[in-house]
Structures are given as C-alpha cells and as structure tokens.
Design a protein around this motif. Structure first.
Motif, short mmCIF file in Angstrom:
data_model
loop_
_atom_site.label_atom_id
_atom_site.label_comp_id
_atom_site.label_asym_id
_atom_site.label_seq_id
_atom_site.Cartn_x
_atom_site.Cartn_y
_atom_site.Cartn_z
N GLU A 142 -7.58 -4.73 38.56
CA GLU A 142 -8.99 -4.51 38.86
C GLU A 142 -9.84 -4.63 37.59
OE1 GLU A 142 -6.50 -2.58 39.78
OE2 GLU A 142 -6.49 -2.78 41.98
N ARG A 146 -12.81 -7.42 36.66
CA ARG A 146 -14.14 -6.99 36.22
C ARG A 146 -14.45 -7.54 34.83
NH1 ARG A 146 -19.01 -5.69 38.26
NH2 ARG A 146 -20.22 -4.49 36.76
N GLU A 171 -3.01 -11.76 42.20
CA GLU A 171 -4.16 -10.92 41.87
C GLU A 171 -5.41 -11.74 41.52
OE1 GLU A 171 -4.29 -7.89 42.36
OE2 GLU A 171 -2.26 -7.05 42.23
N SER A 175 -12.65 -10.19 44.11
CA SER A 175 -12.72 -8.74 44.22
C SER A 175 -13.35 -8.19 42.94
CB SER A 175 -11.32 -8.16 44.43
OG SER A 175 -11.37 -6.75 44.60
N ASP A 176 -13.74 -6.92 42.99
CA ASP A 176 -14.31 -6.25 41.81
C ASP A 176 -15.52 -7.00 41.26
OD1 ASP A 176 -12.20 -4.11 41.58
OD2 ASP A 176 -10.97 -5.92 41.40
#
Length: 362
Positions: A142, A146, A171, A175-176
C-alpha cells in the motif's frame, strides 16, 4: 602638455607588459593535496547513448550486465538526466520564457497524477520527502503504491517507477489513489526504451534505493540571443560539419551496426566511456562551435548554453552528495555530457571520480 602626454604614456607602458600572460588564479582546488575528514564522496559517471535512438537490433535484455555491475557497486544515490518536477513547475509559471513545446519536451505532465492525489507538485514533493525520511522498516505494498502516486504528482516518473518495480506483479493494481490510467502508464514505463527506465530504475531497486535524483537543468536562457532560430541552426549545423564530426559519425555508426553481434552492446558503452571519446566529442561539437564565425556568434551562444547546463547539473549532484558526506553516486547521462561532468567534478576537494570502464564487462 607634451610632457604630460609623454608621462601618461610612460606610466601606461610600464603597467602593460609587452608579453602579458593570461591571469592564472592562485587558488586551484584540483591541485591541492588535502583530504576531507572521513571517506570522500565517490562519483561514477556512465556516459550512455540515448537508448530510444538505437537501431532495431537493440534488445532491452542487453542492459543486464551493466545493470548488475552497477548495482554491485552499491551506489547511495543515482543521478539522472531528467528535469525535476520542481524545476518544471517553475518553468510552467513563465510562459513568456518557456513555451508549451519546451515544457512538453523536458517535463513530465503531472496533471492526471495531481488530480488523483489531490495535491500539486509542491505538496506532493513535500509529502514524499517526509515519507522517505520518516520511514521505519520496509514499505508495504500500500505504501509503495502511494509513493508511486506521490512521485508522479511531484513530476518524478523515474522515481515512481522505482517504487512500482518493488511491487510483486499481483500488487501492481489501481489502489491507494492510483487510477487505472496511471497504473497503465507505470506498466508501460517498465519497458520504455530509455536509460532511466531500463538502467537507472532497475539499478536503484537492486541497490535498495527508494528514488532517483533528477539533475538536468533546462530552466534558463537558451543562448539564441536575437531569436533568429534559422540562423542559429544554420550556424551550428555548419560548425558540426568538420573532420572530427565525420570521424565521430563513422565510429558511432560502426558501433551501432554491430549492436546485434555478441558483445556489441558492451563494445558501444566501452567506446563511449573511453577517455579519448570525450576529446572527440569536444572537437566535433563544442570546440567547433566556439570558433564558428557567424555575425550572431551563435556558436559561442550555444556553448554558453551547454556549459551552463552542465555546471548546473553538476551543482545539483553536489547538493545531493551533501545530504550524506562519504556517499557513492552513480550518474547516468548522455555521453556528450560525460567529459564536462568529470572535468567539473574533478575540481572538487570532496569528490573522487571512479572509472566506469571496469563495470562494462560481462
């Protein structure tokens, strides 16, 4: 009156030697024998062709031995020939000086990433610097996503790719804060045919670094003077038409034509980083420009641009080294810059140059 004139002439004659020598400063840093406290900063300069300009015989896997050898050298910093997001943000605020085509050429378009992050370049830069400085242990997936977003919003796509490469394939998702558009961009960047994406970023990951350092400097007067672009281009092109230029072109074409042969890629890099290549580059390009005789003195304006750019690039590198004295820096730059880089760096008492040629082997 005659006596007064004769006296003044005598004073001038005595103060002006017939064979006056050029002034030489007494302070010569590169000739001093003192040493810094603790280990010096080591800088290794890799002069590179711009990979996007290589023929179709180039394959991305050819960079593997160079990446491995450079990573094994364990640099603490990697300097790249990109213009930083902060410099680009400043350039965008001066449209009268930098038109849109100039900004587009040298700067990453941060608009999509800024919208996704809800931050401008300055805010994103501050956030990513805080995150890197305050990290404790490894970043999570995560965190990496970011970080990649923040680097994109800060105008540092090379460093965003470093963060992306750390992630396992499963991954690498939207997202994030990362949108599908930005994820697609990051995925495409993994195979961009340039030295930042194929060499610098993979070396950074193998050396456990979190980012690259953009040191290029395009935010200054370009040296054309009277704005006559056609006359400027004609003068510089004519200056480049010289025996050294012909020799350099023949040498480069021979190396590139052998690129697909065993060892051809490393032969190209060894030739470009050999000491004599810097002399050939100067004679064919900047030295020839200095002596061209156009009324606008365009050659001297061009060399002024080139030297200013290189001085500022080296100054940016020196600033980064000041963050951690005694560090090792890998500088990856277009081969025409290499001679200037090393000439300027060699004058610094706290910098020790490292020969790159031993790194250019299987």
């Amino acid at each position: 009156m005659i006596r007064c004139i004769a006296f003044l002439f005598m004073v001038w004659f005595q103060m002006t030697p017939l064979n006056a020598q050029p002034y030489e400063p007494a302070f010569q840093p590169d000739e001093m024998e003192d040493r810094p406290a603790g280990p010096p900063n080591e800088v290794l300069v890799l002069g590179t062709p711009h990979l996007r300009g290589l023929p179709d015989s180039f394959q991305p896997n050819m960079v593997r031995p160079i990446v491995e050898n450079l990573a094994n050298w364990s640099p603490d910093f990697i300097a790249i020939e990109n213009t930083s997001g902060l410099r680009c943000a400043a350039m965008k605020q001066m449209p009268s000086r930098f038109d849109q085509s100039t900004v587009s050429r040298w700067c990453y378009d941060t608009s999509a990433a800024e919208a996704a992050a809800g931050l401008n370049v300055f805010e994103a830069t501050a956030q990513i610097e805080d995150r890197l400085e305050g990290r404790e242990g490894d970043f999570s997936a995560e965190d990496r996503r970011r970080n990649a977003l923040l680097f994109l919003a800060a105008g540092e796509p090379g460093s965003a790719l470093v963060q992306w490469l750390y992630l396992p394939e499963k991954e690498r998702i939207a997202s994030d804060g990362l949108t599908d558009e930005l994820v697609s961009e990051l995925e495409r960047s993994r195979t961009y045919q340039n030295e930042v994406n194929l060499i610098a970023a993979p070396v950074a990951v193998r050396a456990s670094l979190e980012r690259l350092w953009s040191v290029d400097a395009q935010d200054f007067y370009a040296g054309k003077g009277d704005g006559d672009d056609k006359a400027y281009a004609a003068a510089i092109t004519a200056a480049w038409d010289n025996p050294a230029g012909e020799k350099r072109s023949e040498k480069d074409e021979a190396l590139k034509s052998a690129l697909g042969e065993p060892g051809g890629f490393l032969d190209l890099y060894r030739a470009f980083n050999a000491p004599e290549y810097a002399d050939l580059t100067y004679a064919s390009d900047f030295g020839a420009a200095l002596v061209e005789s156009s009324p606008g003195r365009y050659g001297r304006r061009y060399v002024s641009y080139w030297e200013t750019r290189n001085l500022r690039m080296v100054a940016n590198m020196r600033e980064v080294l000041g963050r951690s004295p005694g560090s090792k820096m890998l500088a990856i730059v277009g081969v025409s810059h290499k001679g200037y880089y090393e000439a300027y760096l060699s004058q610094m008492r706290d910098v020790e140059l490292i020969d790159v040629l031993p790194m250019l082997s299987e």
